[in-house]
Design an enzyme around this catalytic site. Structure first.
Site, PDB file in Angstrom:
ATOM      1  N   SER A  60     -10.042  10.621  14.494  1.00 55.00           N
ATOM      2  CA  SER A  60     -10.986  11.405  15.289  1.00 55.00           C
ATOM      3  C   SER A  60     -11.003  10.965  16.750  1.00 55.00           C
ATOM      4  O   SER A  60     -11.541  11.664  17.605  1.00 55.00           O
ATOM      5  CB  SER A  60     -12.405  11.275  14.710  1.00 55.00           C
ATOM      6  OG  SER A  60     -12.839   9.925  14.764  1.00 55.00           O
ATOM      7  N   GLY A  61     -10.404   9.802  17.055  1.00 53.35           N
ATOM      8  CA  GLY A  61     -10.345   9.317  18.426  1.00 53.35           C
ATOM      9  C   GLY A  61      -9.191   9.934  19.190  1.00 53.35           C
ATOM     10  O   GLY A  61      -8.358  10.655  18.626  1.00 53.35           O
ATOM     11  N   GLU A  62      -9.123   9.647  20.481  1.00 58.36           N
ATOM     12  CA  GLU A  62      -8.102  10.273  21.323  1.00 58.36           C
ATOM     13  C   GLU A  62      -6.692   9.894  20.890  1.00 58.36           C
ATOM     14  O   GLU A  62      -5.818  10.751  20.731  1.00 58.36           O
ATOM     15  CB  GLU A  62      -8.326   9.891  22.788  1.00 58.36           C
ATOM     16  CG  GLU A  62      -9.676  10.316  23.358  1.00 58.36           C
ATOM     17  CD  GLU A  62      -9.857  11.822  23.377  1.00 58.36           C
ATOM     18  OE1 GLU A  62      -8.864  12.554  23.274  1.00 58.36           O
ATOM     19  OE2 GLU A  62     -11.013  12.262  23.504  1.00 58.36           O
ATOM     20  N   ARG A  85     -14.986   7.933   8.797  1.00 60.11           N
ATOM     21  CA  ARG A  85     -16.397   7.969   8.399  1.00 60.11           C
ATOM     22  C   ARG A  85     -16.927   9.391   8.210  1.00 60.11           C
ATOM     23  O   ARG A  85     -18.057   9.568   7.737  1.00 60.11           O
ATOM     24  CB  ARG A  85     -17.253   7.232   9.428  1.00 60.11           C
ATOM     25  CG  ARG A  85     -17.192   7.810  10.823  1.00 60.11           C
ATOM     26  CD  ARG A  85     -17.991   6.968  11.817  1.00 60.11           C
ATOM     27  NE  ARG A  85     -17.870   7.471  13.176  1.00 60.11           N
ATOM     28  CZ  ARG A  85     -18.589   8.454  13.685  1.00 60.11           C
ATOM     29  NH1 ARG A  85     -19.481   9.066  12.926  1.00 60.11           N
ATOM     30  NH2 ARG A  85     -18.423   8.850  14.928  1.00 60.11           N
ATOM     31  N   ARG A  86     -16.132  10.386   8.582  1.00 62.45           N
ATOM     32  CA  ARG A  86     -16.583  11.765   8.383  1.00 62.45           C
ATOM     33  C   ARG A  86     -15.385  12.686   8.181  1.00 62.45           C
ATOM     34  O   ARG A  86     -14.262  12.358   8.549  1.00 62.45           O
ATOM     35  CB  ARG A  86     -17.393  12.247   9.584  1.00 62.45           C
ATOM     36  CG  ARG A  86     -16.644  12.235  10.901  1.00 62.45           C
ATOM     37  CD  ARG A  86     -17.560  12.626  12.055  1.00 62.45           C
ATOM     38  NE  ARG A  86     -16.901  12.500  13.346  1.00 62.45           N
ATOM     39  CZ  ARG A  86     -16.137  13.434  13.909  1.00 62.45           C
ATOM     40  NH1 ARG A  86     -15.941  14.596  13.275  1.00 62.45           N
ATOM     41  NH2 ARG A  86     -15.590  13.237  15.102  1.00 62.45           N
ATOM     42  N   LEU A 125      -8.209   2.681  15.261  1.00 59.29           N
ATOM     43  CA  LEU A 125      -9.658   2.532  15.203  1.00 59.29           C
ATOM     44  C   LEU A 125     -10.149   1.651  16.342  1.00 59.29           C
ATOM     45  O   LEU A 125      -9.543   0.629  16.651  1.00 59.29           O
ATOM     46  CB  LEU A 125     -10.041   1.903  13.862  1.00 59.29           C
ATOM     47  CG  LEU A 125     -11.518   1.933  13.461  1.00 59.29           C
ATOM     48  CD1 LEU A 125     -11.986   3.364  13.258  1.00 59.29           C
ATOM     49  CD2 LEU A 125     -11.715   1.119  12.182  1.00 59.29           C
ATOM     50  N   GLY A 126     -11.249   2.052  16.967  1.00 53.21           N
ATOM     51  CA  GLY A 126     -11.790   1.229  18.037  1.00 53.21           C
ATOM     52  C   GLY A 126     -13.003   1.869  18.685  1.00 53.21           C
ATOM     53  O   GLY A 126     -13.255   3.065  18.554  1.00 53.21           O
ATOM     54  N   TYR A 176     -13.211  -8.244  25.256  1.00 56.07           N
ATOM     55  CA  TYR A 176     -12.318  -7.164  24.822  1.00 56.07           C
ATOM     56  C   TYR A 176     -10.938  -7.704  24.469  1.00 56.07           C
ATOM     57  O   TYR A 176     -10.416  -7.469  23.375  1.00 56.07           O
ATOM     58  CB  TYR A 176     -12.213  -6.099  25.916  1.00 56.07           C
ATOM     59  CG  TYR A 176     -11.347  -4.923  25.543  1.00 56.07           C
ATOM     60  CD1 TYR A 176     -11.869  -3.860  24.805  1.00 56.07           C
ATOM     61  CD2 TYR A 176     -10.008  -4.868  25.921  1.00 56.07           C
ATOM     62  CE1 TYR A 176     -11.081  -2.766  24.452  1.00 56.07           C
ATOM     63  CE2 TYR A 176      -9.209  -3.792  25.568  1.00 56.07           C
ATOM     64  CZ  TYR A 176      -9.754  -2.747  24.845  1.00 56.07           C
ATOM     65  OH  TYR A 176      -8.958  -1.686  24.482  1.00 56.07           O
ATOM     66  N   LYS A 180      -9.155  -8.212  20.669  1.00 54.53           N
ATOM     67  CA  LYS A 180      -7.877  -7.571  20.362  1.00 54.53           C
ATOM     68  C   LYS A 180      -6.838  -8.614  19.939  1.00 54.53           C
ATOM     69  O   LYS A 180      -6.084  -8.414  18.982  1.00 54.53           O
ATOM     70  CB  LYS A 180      -7.383  -6.781  21.572  1.00 54.53           C
ATOM     71  CG  LYS A 180      -8.228  -5.574  21.944  1.00 54.53           C
ATOM     72  CD  LYS A 180      -8.178  -4.518  20.859  1.00 54.53           C
ATOM     73  CE  LYS A 180      -8.882  -3.233  21.304  1.00 54.53           C
ATOM     74  NZ  LYS A 180      -8.854  -2.190  20.256  1.00 54.53           N
ATOM     75  N   LEU A 203      -4.745   4.141  29.158  1.00 58.95           N
ATOM     76  CA  LEU A 203      -4.236   5.387  28.598  1.00 58.95           C
ATOM     77  C   LEU A 203      -4.642   6.562  29.471  1.00 58.95           C
ATOM     78  O   LEU A 203      -5.829   6.749  29.767  1.00 58.95           O
ATOM     79  CB  LEU A 203      -4.776   5.590  27.177  1.00 58.95           C
ATOM     80  CG  LEU A 203      -4.284   4.591  26.126  1.00 58.95           C
ATOM     81  CD1 LEU A 203      -5.050   4.783  24.824  1.00 58.95           C
ATOM     82  CD2 LEU A 203      -2.792   4.741  25.879  1.00 58.95           C
TER      83      LEU A 203
END
Length: 269
Positions: A60-62, A85-86, A125-126, A176, A180, A203
């Site tokens: 669902s993320g970019e 999650r959905r 995921l992030g 951050y 990672k 990005l």
């Protein structure tokens, strides 16, 4: 006096531009490893015959959305499972055959079945500290990711792809980069047959969610990217394509770390 002041300002500005160009040139050419030439069509056909399956975390993320589109376009997997999650909704009918597993990341052990039977796993995921807070960021980008990797390994996943970040370092003083780097190290210990870690720079993508700092960085880096395409940034499409192309390659190392320039070059294969 005004003329001297004006000339001094021009000198300072030109000096800054020259220094910046030198730094960007160094960053652009600091990673000189060349990507081996390959017959991508032949690699694709050979891989399809393996009848492999995959899952994607963070679709669902970019990054996940673009990666999913690239994987769908390549048609290299017999089954694609989205774990999130959905339930995601798609307008395109070509997405109808996707398998979707809705999980509670706070109780991932109860959803071990979702991670079973996949040959390849992609993790995009992030979250961000601004969105989730410091503890929430660590929980998502480290705890959720590591637990998912553990379940994937237990479920017979042989090739795990991890989207990380340029500068990732478990000893860093920046939360951050430290997070990672730590999750990279912890997943490496799991002993996948092949672990591919991607460390992209900023990005270049128009996000749906608001990230002011990243938006400003993109506005600044956009024009520079035409002259120095890998020094400080990378198009998100290059990252997604690199992950797909790298799937087709034979792994020369059990653990491979692809820095920004290597990702960019592989994405252009």
């Amino acid at each position: 006096m005004n003329i001297l002041y004006s000339n001094w300002n021009k000198f300072c500005f030109l000096s800054f531009v020259v220094a910046l160009a030198a730094v960007l040139y160094h960053l652009e050419h600091s990673d000189t490893d060349e990507v081996p030439r390959m017959d991508l069509n032949a690699k694709t056909e050979t891989y399809r015959q393996k009848n492999n399956t995959c899952f994607i975390l963070g679709a669902s993320g970019e990054s996940g959305k673009v990666l999913l589109a690239e994987i769908m376009k390549s048609s290299i997997f017999s089954r694609i499972t989205l774990i999130g999650r959905r339930q995601l909704q798609f307008d395109n009918k070509t997405y109808d055959n996707l398998v979707q597993k809705v999980v509670d990341f706070e109780k991932l052990d109860e959803y071990a079945e979702a991670f079973q039977g996949h040959d390849v796993g992609y993790c995009c995921l992030g979250t961000t500290k601004a969105k989730a807070g410091a503890e929430g960021f660590v929980r998502v980008d480290h705890d959720y990711v590591l637990k998912a990797a553990e379940l994937a390994k237990a479920g017979s996943c042989s090739h795990f792809h991890l989207e990380s970040s340029k500068g990732a370092d478990k000893t860093s003083s920046f939360l951050y980069l430290k997070t990672k780097g730590q999750v990279e190290a912890d997943i490496e210990v799991l002993g996948f047959e092949r672990l591919s870690i991607y460390r992209p720079a900023v990005l270049l993508v128009d996000r749906q969610e608001s990230r002011p700092a990243e938006w400003m960085a993109r506005k600044f880096l956009g024009p520079l990217s035409s002259l120095f395409p890998t020094a400080l940034s990378i198009p998100i499409t290059s990252l997604a394509r690199a992950m797909v192309v790298n799937t087709l390659k034979e792994g020369e190392q059990k653990v491979e770390i692809l820095e920004n320039k290597a990702i960019y070059d592989l994405g252009r294969t």
